[in-house]
Design an enzyme around this catalytic site. Structure first.
Site, PDB file in Angstrom:
ATOM      1  N   TYR A 157     -12.120  -0.149  -9.387  1.00 49.88           N
ATOM      2  CA  TYR A 157     -11.709   0.183  -8.018  1.00 49.88           C
ATOM      3  C   TYR A 157     -12.668  -0.473  -7.009  1.00 49.88           C
ATOM      4  O   TYR A 157     -12.239  -1.117  -6.046  1.00 49.88           O
ATOM      5  CB  TYR A 157     -11.710   1.707  -7.867  1.00 49.88           C
ATOM      6  CG  TYR A 157     -11.408   2.233  -6.492  1.00 49.88           C
ATOM      7  CD1 TYR A 157     -10.148   2.059  -5.918  1.00 49.88           C
ATOM      8  CD2 TYR A 157     -12.370   2.944  -5.774  1.00 49.88           C
ATOM      9  CE1 TYR A 157      -9.868   2.572  -4.666  1.00 49.88           C
ATOM     10  CE2 TYR A 157     -12.085   3.469  -4.523  1.00 49.88           C
ATOM     11  CZ  TYR A 157     -10.833   3.278  -3.967  1.00 49.88           C
ATOM     12  OH  TYR A 157     -10.562   3.788  -2.731  1.00 49.88           O
ATOM     13  N   LEU A 163       3.584   7.377   0.989  1.00 50.50           N
ATOM     14  CA  LEU A 163       3.716   8.750   0.473  1.00 50.50           C
ATOM     15  C   LEU A 163       2.427   9.238  -0.193  1.00 50.50           C
ATOM     16  O   LEU A 163       2.405  10.285  -0.828  1.00 50.50           O
ATOM     17  CB  LEU A 163       4.907   8.847  -0.497  1.00 50.50           C
ATOM     18  CG  LEU A 163       6.274   8.466   0.099  1.00 50.50           C
ATOM     19  CD1 LEU A 163       7.397   8.786  -0.893  1.00 50.50           C
ATOM     20  CD2 LEU A 163       6.551   9.185   1.420  1.00 50.50           C
ATOM     21  N   GLY A 164       1.348   8.498  -0.030  1.00 50.95           N
ATOM     22  CA  GLY A 164       0.055   8.908  -0.588  1.00 50.95           C
ATOM     23  C   GLY A 164      -0.707   9.828   0.356  1.00 50.95           C
ATOM     24  O   GLY A 164      -0.188  10.256   1.391  1.00 50.95           O
ATOM     25  N   GLN A 165      -1.963  10.111  -0.021  1.00 50.08           N
ATOM     26  CA  GLN A 165      -2.770  11.088   0.735  1.00 50.08           C
ATOM     27  C   GLN A 165      -2.958  10.668   2.192  1.00 50.08           C
ATOM     28  O   GLN A 165      -2.795  11.480   3.103  1.00 50.08           O
ATOM     29  CB  GLN A 165      -4.142  11.267   0.060  1.00 50.08           C
ATOM     30  CG  GLN A 165      -4.938  12.431   0.634  1.00 50.08           C
ATOM     31  CD  GLN A 165      -6.443  12.346   0.380  1.00 50.08           C
ATOM     32  OE1 GLN A 165      -6.949  11.304  -0.036  1.00 50.08           O
ATOM     33  NE2 GLN A 165      -7.143  13.421   0.632  1.00 50.08           N
ATOM     34  N   LYS A 193     -12.146  -3.379  -4.177  1.00 48.95           N
ATOM     35  CA  LYS A 193     -12.433  -3.119  -2.757  1.00 48.95           C
ATOM     36  C   LYS A 193     -13.401  -4.162  -2.200  1.00 48.95           C
ATOM     37  O   LYS A 193     -13.203  -4.669  -1.098  1.00 48.95           O
ATOM     38  CB  LYS A 193     -12.965  -1.695  -2.568  1.00 48.95           C
ATOM     39  CG  LYS A 193     -11.905  -0.620  -2.757  1.00 48.95           C
ATOM     40  CD  LYS A 193     -10.782  -0.763  -1.737  1.00 48.95           C
ATOM     41  CE  LYS A 193      -9.650   0.198  -1.953  1.00 48.95           C
ATOM     42  NZ  LYS A 193      -8.498  -0.065  -1.060  1.00 48.95           N
ATOM     43  N   GLY A 214       2.449   2.338   0.591  1.00 45.81           N
ATOM     44  CA  GLY A 214       1.818   3.540   0.021  1.00 45.81           C
ATOM     45  C   GLY A 214       1.913   4.723   0.976  1.00 45.81           C
ATOM     46  O   GLY A 214       1.030   5.591   1.018  1.00 45.81           O
ATOM     47  N   ARG A 268       7.951   4.291  -5.017  1.00 43.52           N
ATOM     48  CA  ARG A 268       9.007   5.191  -5.488  1.00 43.52           C
ATOM     49  C   ARG A 268       9.061   6.412  -4.574  1.00 43.52           C
ATOM     50  O   ARG A 268       8.094   6.718  -3.868  1.00 43.52           O
ATOM     51  CB  ARG A 268       8.782   5.619  -6.941  1.00 43.52           C
ATOM     52  CG  ARG A 268       7.475   6.275  -7.182  1.00 43.52           C
ATOM     53  CD  ARG A 268       7.382   6.894  -8.569  1.00 43.52           C
ATOM     54  NE  ARG A 268       6.130   7.624  -8.660  1.00 43.52           N
ATOM     55  CZ  ARG A 268       5.000   7.110  -9.142  1.00 43.52           C
ATOM     56  NH1 ARG A 268       4.975   5.886  -9.596  1.00 43.52           N
ATOM     57  NH2 ARG A 268       3.890   7.823  -9.164  1.00 43.52           N
TER      58      ARG A 268
HETATM   59  N1  SER Z   1     -11.960   8.838  -2.539  1.00 41.31           N
HETATM   60  C1  SER Z   1     -12.061   7.629  -3.269  1.00 41.31           C
HETATM   61  C2  SER Z   1     -12.274   7.900  -4.705  1.00 41.31           C
HETATM   62  O1  SER Z   1     -12.905   8.891  -5.009  1.00 41.31           O
HETATM   63  C3  SER Z   1     -13.186   6.793  -2.752  1.00 41.31           C
HETATM   64  O2  SER Z   1     -12.673   5.797  -1.952  1.00 41.31           O
HETATM   65  O3  SER Z   1     -11.856   7.142  -5.522  1.00 41.31           O
END
Ligand code: SER
Length: 318
Positions: free
Chosen positions: A143, A10-12, A147, A8, A36
């Site tokens: 999510y 290329l993510g934030q 986690k 990952g 990608r």
């Molecule tokens: N920044 C994330 C979100 O808002 C929290 O881990 O999903």
């Protein structure tokens, strides 16, 4: 010598972590990967080794680990909270099955593994203020479920197989280089862009909603410092509470007004993201990270605002 694979990338977080790790460990020792190619990341892709890897493809993962003699993996491939509620099955698949693949490769090939957790690993039953390191979790988003389960699975791999797994529970991360994708805390990034472009912002999170936040340079230090921390000092592993500040929308607006006095904030609350935010802590107690690996963030709300606005002014040419 560390040989690092970042998924990952290329993510934030990945774009900034890759650049910083290449400075510290040498470009050739930090392999960036993403499922990608994304436009606008040519410099990162050309500044060191790069592989196309989907964390759901264990064969591609294993072959990159062999090819580059990787001994440290940073697994950043993940779907964030709001996107995860739109497609919970995909969120589980990438966040959980992807993590499982990365854990298995780490076990088989003797790699250290860093995986970020999140404030989303907590839920409505969690104590909201100064949320302790060890407390009730019971998250209510997909999510958050991935986690919390990911934390348990990483601790299990450490205990059962001796895999050196480590992680932090990141709050909302604020940065000017790469936009976050589909998170609940994203308003605290968008607000700076709109403040500079239009001097106003319509916020999807309600006034008075406190969440923890952190400026990206501190987040990058957290990852590198925890990876380099003395294992003997770590009583916890997956995952440490870390925070730099806790604020609600009016507070970030007030901070922006110190630099852009005409800035206006209005609200158009998104019920889905508001419900997610309501289920998360107001503020974290990060004393375990401070005690066990000397966590100590450098930016507060105003110093972050000043730096964000300065850097974004150049980037946006306004
Ligand atoms: N920044 C994330 C979100 O808002 C929290 O881990 O999903």
């Amino acid at each position: 010598m560390r040989k690092i694979l970042i998924t990952g990338a290329l993510g934030q977080i990945g774009t900034e972590l890759t650049a910083e790790m290449r400075k510290i460990y040498g470009s050739g020792n930090v392999v960036a990967s993403n499922r990608r190619i994304k436009e606008g990341h040519e410099q990162l892709i050309e500044s060191g080794p790069f592989e196309i890897i989907d964390v759901n493809d264990p064969v591609a993962l294993a072959s990159a680990v062999d090819k580059h003699k990787i001994n440290t993996i940073v697994n950043l491939a993940a779907i964030l909270s709001a996107t995860g509620e739109k497609d919970p099955q995909q969120c589980w698949n990438i966040n959980m099955n992807g993590l499982y693949n990365v854990l298995e490769i780490s076990r088989e090939k003797n790699c250290m593994l860093f995986t970020p957790s999140s404030i989303a690993a907590f839920g409505p039953l969690t104590p909201k203020d100064e949320t302790p390191q060890d407390t009730i979790q019971r998250p209510t988003t997909m999510y958050g479920v991935t986690k919390a389960a990911g934390e348990l699975l990483c601790d299990y791999y450490f205990k059962k197989f001796g895999v050196d797994t480590r992680g932090v529970r990141f709050p909302g991360l604020i940065s000017y280089k790469t936009l976050p994708g589909g998170g609940t805390t994203d308003y605290a990034v968008h607000i700076y862009y709109e403040a500079l472009k239009n001097q106003e912002y319509t916020c999807f999170i309600q006034k008075g909603t406190y969440m923890d936040m952190m400026y990206m340079p501190d987040a990058i230090s957290a990852i590198i410092d925890l990876i380099e921390a003395d294992s003997g000092r770590l009583k916890h592993r997956n995952a440490f509470n870390v925070t730099a500040m806790s604020f609600e929308p009016e507070m970030i607006a007030a901070s922006i007004r110190k630099f852009i006095p005409e800035f206006k904030l209005s609200y158009d609350v998104d019920p889905i993201r508001q419900e997610i935010a309501n289920s998360w802590p107001n503020s974290l107690d990060d004393s375990a990270a401070r005690e066990e690996w000397d966590w100590n963030p450098k930016y507060n709300l105003d110093t972050m605002t000043q730096d964000m606005l300065e850097k974004l002014r150049v980037k946006l040419d306004v």
